[in-house]
Design a protein around this motif. Structure first.
Motif, PDB file in Angstrom:
ATOM      1  N   ILE A 293       0.837  -1.208   0.000  1.00  0.00           N
ATOM      2  CA  ILE A 293       0.000   0.000   0.000  1.00  0.00           C
ATOM      3  C   ILE A 293       0.865   1.248   0.000  1.00  0.00           C
ATOM      4  O   ILE A 293       0.613   2.212  -0.739  1.00  0.00           O
ATOM      5  N   GLU A 294       1.937   1.243   0.823  1.00  0.00           N
ATOM      6  CA  GLU A 294       2.841   2.399   0.880  1.00  0.00           C
ATOM      7  C   GLU A 294       3.520   2.612  -0.468  1.00  0.00           C
ATOM      8  O   GLU A 294       3.667   3.742  -0.935  1.00  0.00           O
ATOM      9  N   LYS A 295       3.900   1.485  -1.103  1.00  0.00           N
ATOM     10  CA  LYS A 295       4.552   1.595  -2.418  1.00  0.00           C
ATOM     11  C   LYS A 295       3.598   2.193  -3.438  1.00  0.00           C
ATOM     12  O   LYS A 295       3.970   3.069  -4.237  1.00  0.00           O
ATOM     13  N   TYR A 296       2.339   1.726  -3.410  1.00  0.00           N
ATOM     14  CA  TYR A 296       1.345   2.240  -4.361  1.00  0.00           C
ATOM     15  C   TYR A 296       1.085   3.725  -4.134  1.00  0.00           C
ATOM     16  O   TYR A 296       0.984   4.514  -5.070  1.00  0.00           O
ATOM     17  N   VAL A 297       0.984   4.083  -2.871  1.00  0.00           N
ATOM     18  CA  VAL A 297       0.711   5.496  -2.547  1.00  0.00           C
ATOM     19  C   VAL A 297       1.876   6.376  -2.966  1.00  0.00           C
ATOM     20  O   VAL A 297       1.680   7.479  -3.489  1.00  0.00           O
ATOM     21  N   ARG A 298       3.084   5.910  -2.740  1.00  0.00           N
ATOM     22  CA  ARG A 298       4.242   6.710  -3.164  1.00  0.00           C
ATOM     23  C   ARG A 298       4.263   6.860  -4.690  1.00  0.00           C
ATOM     24  O   ARG A 298       4.620   7.917  -5.210  1.00  0.00           O
ATOM     25  N   THR A 299       3.928   5.777  -5.386  1.00  0.00           N
ATOM     26  CA  THR A 299       3.885   5.862  -6.858  1.00  0.00           C
ATOM     27  C   THR A 299       2.829   6.866  -7.308  1.00  0.00           C
ATOM     28  O   THR A 299       3.053   7.669  -8.221  1.00  0.00           O
ATOM     29  N   ILE A 300       1.656   6.816  -6.666  1.00  0.00           N
ATOM     30  CA  ILE A 300       0.593   7.775  -6.999  1.00  0.00           C
ATOM     31  C   ILE A 300       1.061   9.195  -6.750  1.00  0.00           C
ATOM     32  O   ILE A 300       0.822  10.102  -7.549  1.00  0.00           O
ATOM     33  N   SER A 301       1.762   9.401  -5.643  1.00  0.00           N
ATOM     34  CA  SER A 301       2.279  10.738  -5.315  1.00  0.00           C
ATOM     35  C   SER A 301       3.287  11.206  -6.359  1.00  0.00           C
ATOM     36  O   SER A 301       3.279  12.373  -6.775  1.00  0.00           O
TER      37      SER A 301
END
Length: 488
Positions: A293-301
C-alpha cells in the motif's frame, strides 16, 4: 503631382487649347482673305467709305469701257495708285509692251515689270495666280485695252502678297485639317492619360477588393505612384500583405493549438492511467500488505508530482509565448553567478554519479543584464535534458564560459547518445523529444529546451545546439555583455 492638380491642368488644357486653335484659325483666315491685320483695318475703313477692292476693279472696267483715254492719263493713274497703295496694290500700264506708268512704290521691281504677261486683245481680263518675283510674291489682274492712238495697252493691278499669306492660302486645307487633328489628338491624349492615371488604378483597387471579399489574398495590387491614388494603392497592398500574414499566422496558431491539445492529452494520459491503475489496485485488494500500500501510494504521489510539473511548465511556456511572463532584469556578475551555480550543480550531480567539469574564463567585472531566476531555469533545463538522456557508464557534463567583449559564451556539453542530424533542428520545438516514445522516464516533458529558448530570446540572447550522434550534445548560450550606461 496630386490628382487635384492633374484635373485642373487637364481641364484647363481642354479649354485653352481649343480656344488658342480657334484664334489661330481666325488669324489664318484673316491672312488668307485680307493679307494681314492692317489690311483688315483698311477693309473696314474702305467699307465705311464705300470703296473696296471689288469697287476698284469695277471702276477700272468701267473706265476702260466708257473712257479709255483716262487709262493713259497720268493724273488719273497717279490718283488711282495713291488710293490703292494702302492695300499694298499698285498700278502698272504698258503701251506696246513698254512701261507707260508704274506706281512709285514698285518702280525698282524691274524683274516684276519685265515678266508681266503680254497683251492679248482689247477687253481681255484675267486674274493671274500668285507668283514669286525674286524674294517677293505678287498677284496680278490684267486689263487689256486699245487707246485712241491704236496701240496695244495693258493695265495691271499688282497686289503684293506676304509670304505667310501666300503659304496660308496655298495650304489652307492642310492647315485646317492639321488643326482639327491636333484638337482631336489633344483631347484624346488627355482623356487617355487621365484614364491611365486615375481610372485604371481605381479599377485595379476595385478588382482587389473583390478578391479580398472572396477570400483570395494570393495576389499583388500593382498600384503605385506618388499621387493620392498611388499612395492609396501602396497602403492597400500593405494592408493585403498584413492581412495575409495575419491569416497565415492565425492558421498556424490554430494548428499549434491542436498540436498542443494533442500533446497535453498524451502527456497527461500516461500519469493519470498509472494513478488510476494503482488506485484500483488498492481498492481491489491487490495491495494486501502495508508495504505494498505504501509503495502504491508513493507511486501515486510521484505521478501526481509529475503531472504538477508538466502543468507548471505548460503554464510557463504559455505565458512566455504570449509575452505575459514578467522579468526582473538586473546586472549580474556572471563569473560569480556561474561559479555558485556550478557548486550547487556539482553536489546534485554527484548523487547521480555524474561528473561535472567546469572552466570559467571570465573576468570578475564582466556583467550581464538578466533575470536571475529565469536564467537559472535555462541552465537547469539544459542540464536536466542532458541528465535525462545519459547512457554511458562514465557520465560527464562539461561547463565552459568565456567572453569576446560583446557576448558571454556559455557552453554545456555532455557525453550522452547525441542527436541525429535530421532531428537537431527540432530540439527547441515544444513537445519534441528525440525519444519518440514520449516516456517521461527518459525524455521529460519535451518543453524544457523550448522554454529555455523563449527565456533566452527575452534576454536578447541566443541558444544553439550542436551534436554528433553517438558522441554527445553541446548547447551554446550567448548573452550580451552589459556596457556602462545600459539600464536594467
Amino acid at each position: 503631382m496630386s490628382i487635384r492638380l492633374k484635373l485642373l491642368f487637364s481641364y484647363a488644357a481642354m479649354l485653352v487649347v481649343p480656344l488658342v486653335l480657334i484664334v489661330l484659325t481666325a488669324l489664318l483666315l484673316v491672312f488668307v482673305f485680307r493679307g494681314d491685320l492692317q489690311n483688315l483695318r483698311s477693309f473696314y475703313e474702305t467699307q465705311i467709305e464705300g470703296i473696296d477692292d471689288h469697287d476698284y476693279h469695277q471702276l477700272i472696267n468701267h473706265t476702260i469701257a466708257r473712257n479709255p483715254a483716262l487709262v493713259t492719263d497720268p493724273g488719273f493713274l497717279t490718283t488711282l495708285s495713291d488710293e490703292m497703295k494702302t492695300g499694298d496694290q499698285f498700278v502698272i500700264v504698258l503701251i506696246d509692251g513698254n512701261p507707260y506708268f508704274v506706281s512709285k512704290a514698285i518702280q525698282t521691281r524691274t524683274q516684276l515689270i519685265s515678266r508681266l504677261p503680254a497683251f492679248h486683245h482689247s477687253g481681255y481680263r484675267h486674274e493671274w495666280s500668285t507668283k514669286s518675283y525674286g524674294n517677293e510674291f505678287f498677284s496680278l489682274s490684267q486689263y487689256d485695252f486699245v487707246p485712241k492712238s491704236g496701240q496695244s495697252g495693258s493695265l495691271y493691278v499688282v497686289t503684293q502678297v506676304q509670304p505667310l499669306v501666300y503659304f496660308s492660302r496655298k495650304y489652307l486645307p492642310i492647315l485646317l485639317t492639321s488643326f482639327l487633328v491636333i484638337l482631336i489628338l489633344t483631347n484624346s491624349l488627355l482623356t487617355y492619360f487621365m484614364s491611365k492615371s486615375i481610372i485604371r488604378p481605381l479599377r485595379k483597387l476595385h478588382k482587389a477588393t473583390r478578391k479580398i471579399k472572396e477570400g483570395d489574398l494570393e495576389f499583388q495590387v500593382g498600384v503605385g505612384g506618388k499621387d493620392e491614388i498611388g499612395q492609396l494603392g501602396v497602403a492597400f497592398e500593405e494592408m493585403r500583405s498584413q492581412l495575409e500574414k495575419s491569416i497565415r499566422l492565425q492558421l498556424q496558431y490554430e494548428e499549434n493549438r491542436k498540436e498542443l491539445v494533442s500533446n497535453i492529452s498524451h502527456d497527461l494520459r500516461t500519469p493519470i492511467t498509472a494513478i488510476r491503475g494503482y488506485v484500483d489496485g488498492i481498492l481491489d485488494g491487490v495491495a494486501d500488505s502495508p508495504d505494498k500500500i505504501e509503495k502504491y501510494v508513493r507511486t501515486i504521489s510521484a505521478k501526481a508530482a509529475e503531472m504538477d510539473r508538466l502543468i507548471e511548465q505548460l503554464f510557463l511556456y504559455s505565458k512566455l509565448d504570449l509575452k505575459r511572463q514578467p522579468f526582473s532584469f538586473e546586472p549580474i556578475p556572471i563569473a560569480a553567478f556561474l561559479a555558485d551555480w556550478a557548486d550547487e550543480l556539482e553536489f546534485e550531480l554527484e548523487k547521480m554519479r555524474i561528473r561535472l567539469e567546469t572552466e570559467i574564463r571570465l573576468e570578475a567585472s564582466a556583467q550581464v543584464l538578466a533575470d536571475r531566476d529565469q536564467f537559472r531555469r535555462v541552465l537547469s533545463n539544459v542540464i536536466q535534458n542532458s541528465v535525462n538522456y545519459m547512457d554511458k557508464e562514465d557520465k560527464r557534463i562539461q561547463l565552459f564560459a568565456s567572453s569576446d567583449g560583446h557576448h558571454v559564451r556559455i557552453q554545456i556539453e555532455d557525453n550522452g547518445p547525441g542527436i541525429e542530424r535530421e532531428a537537431l533542428r527540432y530540439v527547441f520545438d515544444r513537445f519534441y523529444r528525440a525519444e519518440q516514445s514520449r516516456s517521461a522516464d527518459t525524455g521529460g516533458s519535451g518543453l524544457g529546451l523550448a522554454i529555455a529558448k523563449q527565456i533566452m530570446e527575452e534576454h536578447g540572447g541566443e541558444i544553439r545546439a550542436e551534436s554528433e550522434y553517438g558522441q554527445g550534445t553541446r548547447i551554446l548560450l550567448l548573452l550580451p555583455v552589459r556596457k556602462e550606461g545600459d539600464r536594467a
